[in-house]
Scaffold this motif. Structure first.
Motif, PDB file in Angstrom:
ATOM      1  N   ASP A 194       0.857  -1.178   0.000  1.00 42.55           N
ATOM      2  CA  ASP A 194       0.000   0.000   0.000  1.00 42.55           C
ATOM      3  C   ASP A 194       0.896   1.232   0.000  1.00 42.55           C
ATOM      4  O   ASP A 194       1.354   1.683   1.051  1.00 42.55           O
ATOM      5  CB  ASP A 194      -0.920  -0.004   1.228  1.00 42.55           C
ATOM      6  CG  ASP A 194      -1.944   1.130   1.180  1.00 42.55           C
ATOM      7  OD1 ASP A 194      -1.753   2.060   0.370  1.00 42.55           O
ATOM      8  OD2 ASP A 194      -2.911   1.084   1.953  1.00 42.55           O
ATOM      9  N   TYR A 195       1.142   1.774  -1.189  1.00 41.92           N
ATOM     10  CA  TYR A 195       2.062   2.899  -1.301  1.00 41.92           C
ATOM     11  C   TYR A 195       1.502   4.177  -0.688  1.00 41.92           C
ATOM     12  O   TYR A 195       2.252   5.087  -0.362  1.00 41.92           O
ATOM     13  CB  TYR A 195       2.448   3.103  -2.761  1.00 41.92           C
ATOM     14  CG  TYR A 195       3.299   1.963  -3.276  1.00 41.92           C
ATOM     15  CD1 TYR A 195       4.613   1.805  -2.851  1.00 41.92           C
ATOM     16  CD2 TYR A 195       2.772   1.006  -4.142  1.00 41.92           C
ATOM     17  CE1 TYR A 195       5.389   0.754  -3.293  1.00 41.92           C
ATOM     18  CE2 TYR A 195       3.543  -0.056  -4.586  1.00 41.92           C
ATOM     19  CZ  TYR A 195       4.846  -0.175  -4.148  1.00 41.92           C
ATOM     20  OH  TYR A 195       5.616  -1.231  -4.582  1.00 41.92           O
ATOM     21  N   ASN A 196       0.189   4.216  -0.483  1.00 41.75           N
ATOM     22  CA  ASN A 196      -0.392   5.355   0.220  1.00 41.75           C
ATOM     23  C   ASN A 196      -0.023   5.352   1.699  1.00 41.75           C
ATOM     24  O   ASN A 196      -0.049   6.399   2.348  1.00 41.75           O
ATOM     25  CB  ASN A 196      -1.916   5.347   0.069  1.00 41.75           C
ATOM     26  CG  ASN A 196      -2.354   5.801  -1.311  1.00 41.75           C
ATOM     27  OD1 ASN A 196      -1.882   6.819  -1.810  1.00 41.75           O
ATOM     28  ND2 ASN A 196      -3.242   5.041  -1.935  1.00 41.75           N
ATOM     29  N   GLN A 253       5.852   7.872  -5.109  1.00 43.03           N
ATOM     30  CA  GLN A 253       4.559   7.266  -4.762  1.00 43.03           C
ATOM     31  C   GLN A 253       3.605   7.311  -5.950  1.00 43.03           C
ATOM     32  O   GLN A 253       2.944   6.313  -6.286  1.00 43.03           O
ATOM     33  CB  GLN A 253       3.959   8.004  -3.565  1.00 43.03           C
ATOM     34  CG  GLN A 253       2.599   7.482  -3.128  1.00 43.03           C
ATOM     35  CD  GLN A 253       1.970   8.403  -2.102  1.00 43.03           C
ATOM     36  OE1 GLN A 253       1.716   9.570  -2.392  1.00 43.03           O
ATOM     37  NE2 GLN A 253       1.733   7.891  -0.900  1.00 43.03           N
ATOM     38  N   LEU A 313       2.049   4.005  -7.968  1.00 45.96           N
ATOM     39  CA  LEU A 313       0.613   3.771  -7.990  1.00 45.96           C
ATOM     40  C   LEU A 313       0.020   3.842  -9.390  1.00 45.96           C
ATOM     41  O   LEU A 313      -1.119   3.418  -9.605  1.00 45.96           O
ATOM     42  CB  LEU A 313      -0.095   4.801  -7.104  1.00 45.96           C
ATOM     43  CG  LEU A 313       0.072   4.647  -5.588  1.00 45.96           C
ATOM     44  CD1 LEU A 313      -0.412   5.902  -4.876  1.00 45.96           C
ATOM     45  CD2 LEU A 313      -0.678   3.412  -5.088  1.00 45.96           C
TER      46      LEU A 313
END
Length: 451
Positions: free
Chosen positions: A5-7, A427, A431
């Protein structure tokens, strides 16, 4: 679909980064696909390939590529892999040739990538179609004022769109002289056991470390200790006090700028800056006329760090160009080139080459310092507890200033705006569902790149 989960790995609001982005092997493999397979990557410069048959080798991520000027004058790039079994067809770093020949079975390719000869072809093959077995080309190769870039992405932004308003700043290097810029000689290369993102963010935005991390170097080749100045880049002697006036960092998503804006500090660390500054001041009026006062007076000659995402840094004033090539999650190669306007006197070019070698060459005193830190930061999370830590880049967050050029500016070079922008773009790219999604949705355009 990624399991990461790059967030959560990058918290832009809190300016936090998970340490796992520097050591996790699977994240690194996704970087090769998402970033190095999609972004525009610097391949070389026209000055390195002046004639048909001239070639050089470089890397796009970990893909070994050949960049060559064909017999028709066009520059192309190919994977350095024979279409037969995948063996390298070129082992030289640079040179001139009419053909690349595989040392395994002798398949030979001309300098436009076509399969030109196959040993025993008529005797042993009944179904060989040479037209389908040329070297695999890099999907797109484009040129901006002598700088050659390539991308494996067949769709997505073209090079000019990708550079955007960064071109306004690149032109201080590329278009200050009607003759243009050139790379001088061959690059210095050094491999360091650290993650590739760390030397990038250090070069594009970390003004904080200079007087502390490079204190010894400052006293050997710099201004402090030699009676020239009581400060380096606004940082006081013994790392005390800081004057951020006349300095700034700029975010031009997805790229960045750091500059001292004083017109001469790029030469502050030179042993013999006199001839360089004399040449600089001699050409400055023509640059002002060509590019305007912001670029001709404030940026030209200043120590200006230009970061082209993901892995290209140009340091104007220090007169060097660096490319960071990843070699796994825990290693990278840095290739450092000396650069100058073509009309620069030979005496000044010699001084530049010597200085680049002293500072950022293979045994350079600044490169050595920075390499130690990138290694330590990369490998400190070998233990589980340290892996739970996060990096924090909150310096000067929220501080803004008016600036006449493109981008969003923040005062001072001791500032982490550029680093925050780098990780925000990292990021964004990780994504992205396709190469068409790697740029911000609303790029900043305060003025045209020709303004």
């Amino acid at each position: 679909m990624s399991k990461f989960d790059y967030n959560k790995l990058i918290d832009n609001e809190a300016a936090l980064q998970s340490r796992s982005i520097f050591w996790e092997p699977e994240i690194y493999q996704e970087e090769l696909k998402q970033i190095f397979n999609r972004c525009w990557l610097f391949l070389g410069h026209d000055s390195q390939l002046p004639e048909a048959g001239d070639f050089l080798r470089t890397y796009m991520g970990e893909d070994d590529v050949i960049v060559v000027r064909g017999e028709d004058g066009e520059v192309r790039a190919f994977l350095n892999a024979c279409s037969h079994r995948g063996n390298k067809v070129c082992h030289a770093e640079w040179g001139k040739t009419k053909a690349f020949t595989c040392s395994y079975h002798g398949w030979a390719y001309d300098n436009m990538g076509e399969l030109a000869a196959v040993p025993l072809e008529e005797s042993i093959y009944d179904n060989l179609d040479r037209s389908k077995l040329g070297l695999v080309p890099v999907a797109r190769v484009q040129n901006y004022k002598g700088m050659i870039f390539g991308t494996f992405a067949e769709e997505g932004p073209d090079l000019v769109e990708y550079l955007g308003d960064m071109a306004y700043y690149l032109d201080v290097v590329l278009d200050a002289s009607p003759e243009g810029m050139e790379l001088i000689g061959t690059p210095y290369r050094v491999e360091i056991p650290g993650n590739w993102k760390l030397p990038v963010e250090n070069a594009i935005g970390d003004g904080y470390h200079v007087a502390w991390a490079h204190a010894g170097a400052m006293r050997v080749v710099g201004t402090i200790g030699q009676g020239r100045s009581e400060s380096v880049l606004g940082i006081g002697k013994d790392n005390t006090g800081f004057d951020d006036s006349g300095q700034l960092q700029i975010a031009i998503p997805p790229h960045t700028i750091l500059s001292t804006l004083d017109g001469q500090s790029g030469y502050a660390l030179y042993d013999n800056p006199g001839p360089c500054i004399e040449h600089l001041e001699r050409v400055r009026p023509s640059v002002v006329e060509r590019l305007g006062e912001v670029r001709g007076k404030q940026l030209l000659g200043s120590e200006t760090h230009m970061g082209v995402f993901p892995n290209l840094q140009i340091i104007q004033g220090l007169n060097l160009l660096r490319v960071i090539h990843p070699k796994g999650p825990g290693a990278f190669e840095v290739a450092t080139y000396s650069m100058a306007d073509k009309n620069t006197p030979d005496e000044v070019k010699d001084i530049i080459v010597k200085h680049v070698g002293q500072t950022f060459g293979s045994a350079g005193i600044l490169e050595g310092d920075d390499g130690d830190f990138t290694e330590a930061i990369t490998h400190s999370p070998n233990g589980y507890a340290t892996r739970q830590m996060k990096g924090w880049l909150g310096m000067a967050k929220g501080r803004t200033m008016d600036w006449d050029g493109p981008g969003e500016a923040s005062p001072g070079i001791v500032n982490e705006l550029c680093q925050r922008e780098f990780y925000a773009q990292w990021q964004r790219t990780m994504l992205a569902e396709s190469a068409s999604d790697i740029l911000p949705q609303a790029p900043i355009q305060k003025e045209s790149v020709n303004g």
